[in-house]
Design an enzyme around this catalytic site. Structure first.
Site, PDB file in Angstrom:
ATOM      1  N   ILE A   1       0.874  -1.187   0.000  1.00 40.58           N
ATOM      2  CA  ILE A   1       0.000   0.000   0.000  1.00 40.58           C
ATOM      3  C   ILE A   1       0.900   1.222   0.000  1.00 40.58           C
ATOM      4  O   ILE A   1       1.684   1.408   0.929  1.00 40.58           O
ATOM      5  CB  ILE A   1      -0.905   0.056   1.252  1.00 40.58           C
ATOM      6  CG1 ILE A   1      -1.680  -1.241   1.445  1.00 40.58           C
ATOM      7  CG2 ILE A   1      -1.873   1.237   1.164  1.00 40.58           C
ATOM      8  CD1 ILE A   1      -2.333  -1.347   2.813  1.00 40.58           C
ATOM      9  N   HIS A   2       0.802   2.050  -1.033  1.00 41.23           N
ATOM     10  CA  HIS A   2       1.630   3.258  -1.039  1.00 41.23           C
ATOM     11  C   HIS A   2       1.022   4.424  -1.797  1.00 41.23           C
ATOM     12  O   HIS A   2       1.469   5.550  -1.657  1.00 41.23           O
ATOM     13  CB  HIS A   2       3.011   2.955  -1.643  1.00 41.23           C
ATOM     14  CG  HIS A   2       2.998   2.822  -3.130  1.00 41.23           C
ATOM     15  ND1 HIS A   2       2.700   1.649  -3.769  1.00 41.23           N
ATOM     16  CD2 HIS A   2       3.226   3.737  -4.114  1.00 41.23           C
ATOM     17  CE1 HIS A   2       2.761   1.833  -5.074  1.00 41.23           C
ATOM     18  NE2 HIS A   2       3.058   3.087  -5.319  1.00 41.23           N
TER      19      HIS A   2
END
Length: 353
Positions: A201-202
């Site tokens: 997740i970024h």
């Protein structure tokens, strides 16, 4: 022939590495590599280039950590200086970073032929800076190397077949890299169950929206009760998790190198991500992928049921996870991104342009 390659982020170096290895097979082609420094990456040491078998940059411009305007403007100025000194026959850019756009602008202003690798991709979300960069770069390119038929159709729909440029279905250089690096993969130094899910997740759309981030994390916490979830933690994601006091019940690990990431992809059961590149890499390694975004550039993966696009809604994430065996296509023999020979095709096209 002299090719000046402009790169700004670690993923671009990994993609370009495949093309650089192909260039090395041609005695009559010289490559000059410019690293703008757009993304400072402590993992990009001398060891990185040695282990990844990627040539080190000839120039490092050190431009990063600035606003979009300041960064792109300074890149244009510094790249122009290098180009005037080196006098290349081609400028080659990859993808959709500010470095890509800066290189494209310099090429067009100095009337140097421009090759865009990963051309024609569209998210149709103009709020994404990457979407603006890729559209503007495509428009001034002399040759557009498209990774998919979807990308080619995007360009045709925008009238590119009527412009003075060449559109080529090259296949995806990322697949070249996946094949090459699979044999160099390294197991990360962390506790890993035999069956696990790899997650990342970024993206700002998820990390900067606390409700979306909480929903995704809660979903992964729930899934982890059944199967181990491993997530290499991006610094931005870590900061937002801490600021919002979000509880994590799955396995977090420090950011890892690409060869360790390849190992995790190759040995996992499922990928859950908001990354663009990881969606494709999951397919290359024959792994199903649940994408935690509202749209994707890789629509062919969704259309052929290798990728489930679920957004950030907890119920939707969990329902798709529970029903994944019925929803996914398991026939990975389908050729969506070429046969791992994109780099060879790209160089042959430039030589014969």
């Amino acid at each position: 022939m002299k090719i000046l390659t402009i790169l700004g982020a670690r993923p671009q170096f990994i993609k370009a590495g495949s093309v650089s290895r192909e260039i090395a097979n041609h005695n009559n082609i010289e490559e000059v590599i410019v690293h703008t420094g757009q993304h400072y990456d402590s993992n990009m040491s001398d060891i990185f280039f040695h282990e990844m078998k990627i040539p080190k940059p000839n120039y490092f411009l050190g431009i990063g950590g600035k606003s979009h305007g300041a960064m792109t403007g300074q890149m244009i100025e510094k790249i122009e200086e290098v180009v005037l000194k080196e006098k290349p026959d081609w400028i080659m850019v990859y993808g959709d970073t500010n470095s890509t756009l800066a290189g494209a602008i310099v090429a067009s202003k100095l009337h140097i032929k421009l090759a865009h690798v990963e051309a024609g991709l569209r998210s149709f979300n103009m709020k994404m800076p990457e979407e603006v960069n890729r559209i503007l770069t495509d428009r001034v390119s002399n040759i557009l190397f498209c990774p998919t038929t979807t990308a080619i159709n995007n360009l045709k729909n925008e009238g590119y077949n009527k412009l003075d440029c060449k559109i080529v279905n090259s296949g995806d250089v990322m697949q070249d890299g996946a094949i090459f690096y699979k044999n160099l993969a390294v197991k990360p130094n962390c506790k890993i169950d035999n069956k696990y899910i790899l997650s990342t997740i970024h993206r700002a759309e998820n990390t900067d929206d606390s409700n979306r981030l909480k929903s995704i994390i809660e979903s992964l916490n729930e899934i982890n009760k059944e199967k181990q979830v491993i997530l290499p933690l991006h610094p931005r994601t870590k900061k937002m998790i801490e600021e919002n006091g979000i509880t994590i019940d799955f396995t977090l690990i420090e950011p890892i190198g690409y060869l360790e990431m390849v190992w995790l992809i190759d040995n996992c059961d499922l990928v859950m991500t908001d990354s663009g590149g990881l969606q494709k890499e999951a397919f290359f390694f024959e792994k199903p992928c649940i994408t935690l975004r509202d749209e994707t550039e890789w629509v062919e993966l969704v259309e052929n049921k290798f990728n489930l696009l679920v957004g950030a809604n907890k119920n939707k994430i969990l329902n798709n996870y529970k029903n994944r065996k019925k929803l996914f296509n398991s026939n990975y023999s389908l050729d969506l991104y070429g046969k791992g020979i994109a780099s060879s095709l790209i160089i042959n096209q430039l030589v014969n342009f």
